[in-house]
Enzyme design. Structure first.
Site, PDB file in Angstrom:
ATOM      1  CD  GLU B 312      -2.879  -1.203   2.338  1.00 42.15           C
ATOM      2  OE1 GLU B 312      -4.050  -1.548   2.124  1.00 42.15           O
ATOM      3  OE2 GLU B 312      -2.464  -0.854   3.472  1.00 42.15           O
ATOM      4  CG  ASP B 386      -7.564  -5.094   5.512  1.00 41.94           C
ATOM      5  OD1 ASP B 386      -7.039  -5.406   6.596  1.00 41.94           O
ATOM      6  OD2 ASP B 386      -7.596  -3.931   5.080  1.00 41.94           O
ATOM      7  CD  GLU B 414      -9.471  -0.901   8.259  1.00 44.80           C
ATOM      8  OE1 GLU B 414      -8.610  -1.536   8.896  1.00 44.80           O
ATOM      9  OE2 GLU B 414      -9.298  -0.513   7.083  1.00 44.80           O
TER      10      GLU B 414
END
Lengths: 721, 721
Positions: B312, B386, B414
């Site tokens: 990323e 993820d 998240e």
């Protein structure tokens, strides 16, 4: 199995010494600790004088007052004081507004009601059928709540409550906090964590902090809050956010606190889809009218808008060839139908204006006097530059008799050591409020200008840029709570003495023990002069490091705007130091009344504390102490360091009077302040020494680092920037 | 004066109903409330069994243990238990490590010492000269501290303390938190305020929170913390920041907690002034060696580096044509002389790789098995995508027998409703830990892979991405504290049942009342399945809105990288929905052991909870319940909503068992969760309905808004983004 005795003792001690509770409770409770009164004689007396509570009325505010008095008394007296239906038994505490009182009670307070205004209160010991009671009343329910908090203060500060006869009213209408809080929860110039406002969880999650924030403010009479940054984001005016603002307004309402918002002047473009934000454009006017209607539909008691326009890059009417009056009046017309006001900030200075920055706000605004709508109030910082450790009062005060001027103080310590340095600011506020503008002759103090008495204004206001964040102790430094408290007290009555306020705060926050009060109060009162001495003595100003304003940066000279450079302000050269604002210089002194200008203009009469603000002085110039300017400057820096040292000494003796957590917090912070005071002294003296070319006086400690070292320090993530 | 009775009653009630203390004290204390034991019988019995404390040794850790036991006992028993010099009187609580015990004591625990490892502890009732005592001992001082916390847990959960004979040891060496905290105090994916670390005031100001953070972690056996973000800033490695890190390490040390830092791979360029960060470059290698030496000079027990490289946008060895082994080993060599380790993250997926993102980490790392230094541990997320509400276990577990693999769980939510939704995560962790990789035949569970038992690794580790911020209650949602607690308990022993952990947490945090424990525990245990149902049922994943991942965004398809788009993951079309990862598709199933692959590959045998993860299924496909996929999907979304509704019902009955502040907080949050569960249901079903073209089953509530409305929602300042 035998342990050596020394170890056994050592372990016992270690338990006594180390703070060890998972609690920052005291820190969080601010000045509303409501701890049991230590002196049992006094406690018993209080209990005997308060047998029960008789509450009249049923508004949210009255219910709030009841909860607060019960919470406070149960803590202070150590007994739950219950609600009673009547005053048949003596020593009742009677709460209620004027209209709720029956004749028997009313005739006890007839004259007092003439002495108070709508927010004022009466606390009086009365007799009903030969029974003594204590009455807390007012013309309004919020007045009753203020009375309750002030009655509790009597107990918190261990004062007697026999034959009470107290009347009090706020001198200023609008007493507010300005939060420079952004929607991402960062706080511009915030040093106590991040914004209290949890936008993601609003409107449906009401943090207990919102309630406690309102309680703390109501306890000192604050009645308004601007919850978002003056460097504004238009999104706050969208339905998505207004729904959240509405939820906060609902929490604050029973505490008499109105919500205000900052209005981004370009909002009609950014969220309204218009092509312009020209205040003369019909669509723009209409957009603001409709936006106001939308807001008031949600928040009927919405206070109004605070606007920073055409200042430091913010959009404003000048983007369209209009002026501040045009912009302010357009917004004023939008909120007028709903009783709203516009607070228009006078903090303007232009990169295109080569004149002394200190003169620009006056030059731009004073000609507008009389042109603003009557629901516009112009918000003026206490000084002409920007919240320095010391500034002469802003020349606009007294210069716009036809316009109500609102005071803007900064509670957060942007230029005063963040939340790391102990600086008692009410001392600074008092100095400004007591300054005489001579606008209507002697005695036209700044206080009398802003409370409207000099020029008979209907609206009056005072704002403090909040130092509040989501740190458990609200303000980062335990003693920074005193600045929030003190601001509120002075907003209520700008004629109060900051020493009284400091003492009240200490008693309510820490202890009533004289052995604690006396030395710590002295420490607080000296703290403001200390920071002036170790940062900007003798009228120096704005020599803090760039952007974050943390630490010294007198050498900074390379910023895009000249008037952002410290060198612009101190003008040190081989001849001397200081900004000549006298007749021979920028003539900023001419913006003051002749009586004031005369004093500032004359080097010999200019107060030495303001000397380098108004004059460029030779290094060899002799001050009243007989020392040269250079020596005096150096000695002032040293004096500041010595003052912080003695603050440390004082505090280190206070351990027995304070809970461990707060004692250690303050101790650690004072140590940092001492370190940083030396940093200021050494960096500034090494820098100025390049120009004076003189030795330091003997009594000034020698720097331990080079000037280049101090110049090399960088603070990439300094908070609040 | 007579008040109507109803009003009088109303006011009395209002005081009972409304929360009204300036305290979030309970919230702050986490599971270490130490409230007085309610059952007086039990409390008296505890007191009778603990007359005093005999503490042996004088390390900081032992002193910490003494303070904690005194704090805990004084709260739980309601009496200060004092330190004694010897065991002459019975019922002493004896604390000390093995070497501090004399023969008389030792012979009582000879065999137990063979059962524990270096961090393990023994709690045993022993007899000395016919006097009963309770001994808390271990091979090390930190073991003693763990024993103390676990002994206190017995009391907090009201268990009997007669004839104790407890031995326990952690199964995993490295049990750590990963803080994704930035130097500006924002927290990536943080939903509980901002970073605990006040960099500006460090090193000289030690916030009480740092101490309480260490206490809370030590109480559950966490022994490491990475205090900064894996998306790293090299400045943390400069002296200016290392001095601050050193101060934190000093606070954590007595609690057995080692500090680790993330290493930005390009640091040699950014702060080292080198031209390259090539791991083969001699100057680079040397820079890291010297940097390691510099860190260890300050922090002798520094744990090591965590690295996110070539992921990323983070720099890494591939920028120089090297690979992960080259980068990891270079850093490993730098810290090896000091006993440090390198945790190298396997969370990689490339924009240039067109393969199924779920396959990429495996494809890249598995070939490296056996090539890493023995002080390198590869950190693998629990699933291949993820941190979704549900993912099959990551295929790397069991696939790299020669390399210790460290588990990375996410504690912060998240993709699971931030700190607004109540989701008990240990249920998720347990599901992953119990998954069987079959790598060495049946029973090769993920738990046995990461604790090293399957492949006999010397180092083993587990990390949880912290959900901790500077909110007063640490985690935003009071129940999110259970996820921090539960992670720690499973890190200590990955074979524990999440139900036991939930019950312990509830008893320690709220109440031992069965009428509270039973329903609330059920609520917690059901909460994880609820969030899967209303967000991503039947194996759906990564359909959250873009960037902030708050709320549904199955329609998002326009992001720069295809594998960032929700449409990439659900692949809904008129034929059906789901990602075909079977042989006929991306063949990701082939990355699992044949026994596992066989199950996942076969639509008929694939667990329905993972169905759409591995298969693209026709809307008309019949599930085991006899309903079509479309109907089953819709019913699952509705079930999720219903589950949250019943969580609300359960909690609303619990008011009498919980303090007002926390009761209301949870109540408000559950209401929001219910609202948002409906939002998820309606938005997803309306979106997928475009492809299925089918009606909703009757028992599914009709959406109240249009798909366009849901698509229009924007959250510009969503936290953690």
């Amino acid at each position: 199995m035998n342990q050596p005795l020394f170890l056994y003792i050592l372990l016992q001690l270690s338990f006594l010494i180390a703070p060890f509770n998972m609690s920052a409770q005291e820190d969080y409770k601010l000045w509303l600790q409501y701890k049991k009164v230590q002196d049992t004689k006094i406690a018993t007396n209080y209990h005997s004088k308060i047998n029960g509570i008789v509450a009249l009325g049923n508004s949210e505010t009255i219910q709030t007052a009841i909860k607060e008095i019960q919470l406070g008394l149960s803590g202070l007296i150590g007994h739950q004081i219950t609600l009673q239906k009547n005053t048949n038994t003596e020593n009742m505490l009677i709460l209620g507004n004027q209209s709720s009182l029956d004749e028997a009670v009313l005739k006890n307070v007839k004259s007092e009601f003439d002495l108070i205004n709508n927010e004022g209160y009466i606390i009086k010991t009365i007799q009903l059928k030969n029974k003594k009671h204590i009455l807390i009343t007012a013309k309004t329910d919020i007045g009753v709540l203020y009375g309750v908090f002030n009655f509790l203060k009597l107990l918190q500060t261990n004062q007697q409550i026999e034959n009470l006869a107290i009347t009090d009213s706020p001198r200023i209408n609008i007493r507010m906090l300005n939060h420079w809080d952004n929607l991402d929860r960062t706080v511009e110039r915030g040093y106590a964590g991040f914004s209290l406002w949890n936008w993601q969880k609003l409107p449906d999650f009401i943090d207990q902090r919102y309630i406690d924030y309102a309680r703390a403010n109501a306890s000192i009479g604050i009645n308004g809050t601007v919850i978002n940054n003056v460097n504004a984001n238009a999104l706050i005016l969208t339905p998505q956010y207004l729904e959240k603002v509405e939820a906060l307004a609902k929490v604050f309402r029973p505490y008499g606190i109105k919500v205000y918002l900052t209005a981004r002047f370009s909002a009609p473009i950014e969220i309204g889809g218009l092509k312009t934000a020209d205040p003369f454009d019909a669509a723009v006017k209409n957009w603001w009218k409709e936006k106001a209607a939308e807001i008031y539909a949600r928040i009927p008691d919405f206070g109004g808008f605070l606007v920073k326009a055409n200042s430091e890059g913010q959009p404003g009417p000048q983007n369209y060839g209009r002026n501040h009056v045009d912009g302010a009046n357009m917004l004023a017309d939008a909120v007028a139908p709903f009783g709203g006001i516009v607070m228009w900030r006078a903090f303007v200075y232009s990169e295109h204006d080569v004149n002394d920055r200190a003169k620009q706000a006056y030059s731009e605004f004073v000609p507008y006097d009389g042109q603003f709508r009557n629901n516009v109030i112009v918000q003026v910082k206490n000084g002409a530059i920007d919240f320095q450790p010391r500034e002469p009062f802003h020349p606009m005060f007294g210069a716009m008799p036809k316009t109500p001027l609102m005071m803007e103080f900064q509670i957060t310590q942007e230029y005063l050591g963040f939340s790391t340095h102990l600086v008692y600011l009410p001392k600074l506020y008092q100095e400004v409020l007591e300054s005489d503008t001579y606008s209507k002759g002697k005695g036209s103090t700044v206080a009398k200008i802003i409370d409207g008495t000099v020029d008979n204004h209907k609206i009056s206001g005072i704002a403090g840029v909040a130092n509040i964040g989501n740190d458990i102790n609200w303000t980062g430094h335990p003693f920074a709570q005193a600045n929030w408290y003190g601001f509120g007290r002075l907003a209520w009555n700008p004629y109060q003495d900051s020493e009284t306020i400091a003492e009240d705060w200490l008693r309510m926050t820490f202890s009533n023990d004289e052995k604690f009060i006396k030395p710590v109060k002295e420490m607080m009162l000296e703290s403001r002069e200390a920071v002036v001495n170790y940062m900007t003595p003798l009228g120096l100003h704005h020599i803090m490091d760039t952007g974050h304003h943390y630490g010294p940066g007198p050498w900074v000279s390379n910023l895009s705007r000249p008037d952002w450079n410290p060198t612009y302000y101190h003008k040190a050269d081989t001849k001397g130091i200081g900004f000549d604002r006298s007749k021979t210089g920028s003539n900023a002194t001419a913006q003051y009344s002749p009586e004031v200008a005369k004093i500032f203009d004359d080097v010999a009469n200019c107060p030495e504390k303001d000397l380098l603000w108004f004059h460029h002085i030779s290094w060899d110039y002799k001050l009243k102490n007989g020392e040269t300017l250079w020596n005096s400057l150096a000695l002032k820096y040293q004096e500041g360091v010595n003052q912080v040292e003695s603050m440390n000494t004082t505090w280190n003796k206070m351990e027995q009077y304070v809970d461990q957590v707060r004692f250690k917090e303050v101790q650690m912070l004072l140590n940092i302040q001492h370190k940083e005071a030396k940093w200021w002294r050494d960096a500034c003296l090494l820098y100025f020494q390049q120009y004076s070319g003189k030795e330091l006086p003997k009594s000034v400690e020698k720097p331990t680092q080079t000037l280049n070292y101090f110049k090399s320090l960088k603070f990439p993530f300094a908070p609040g920037n």
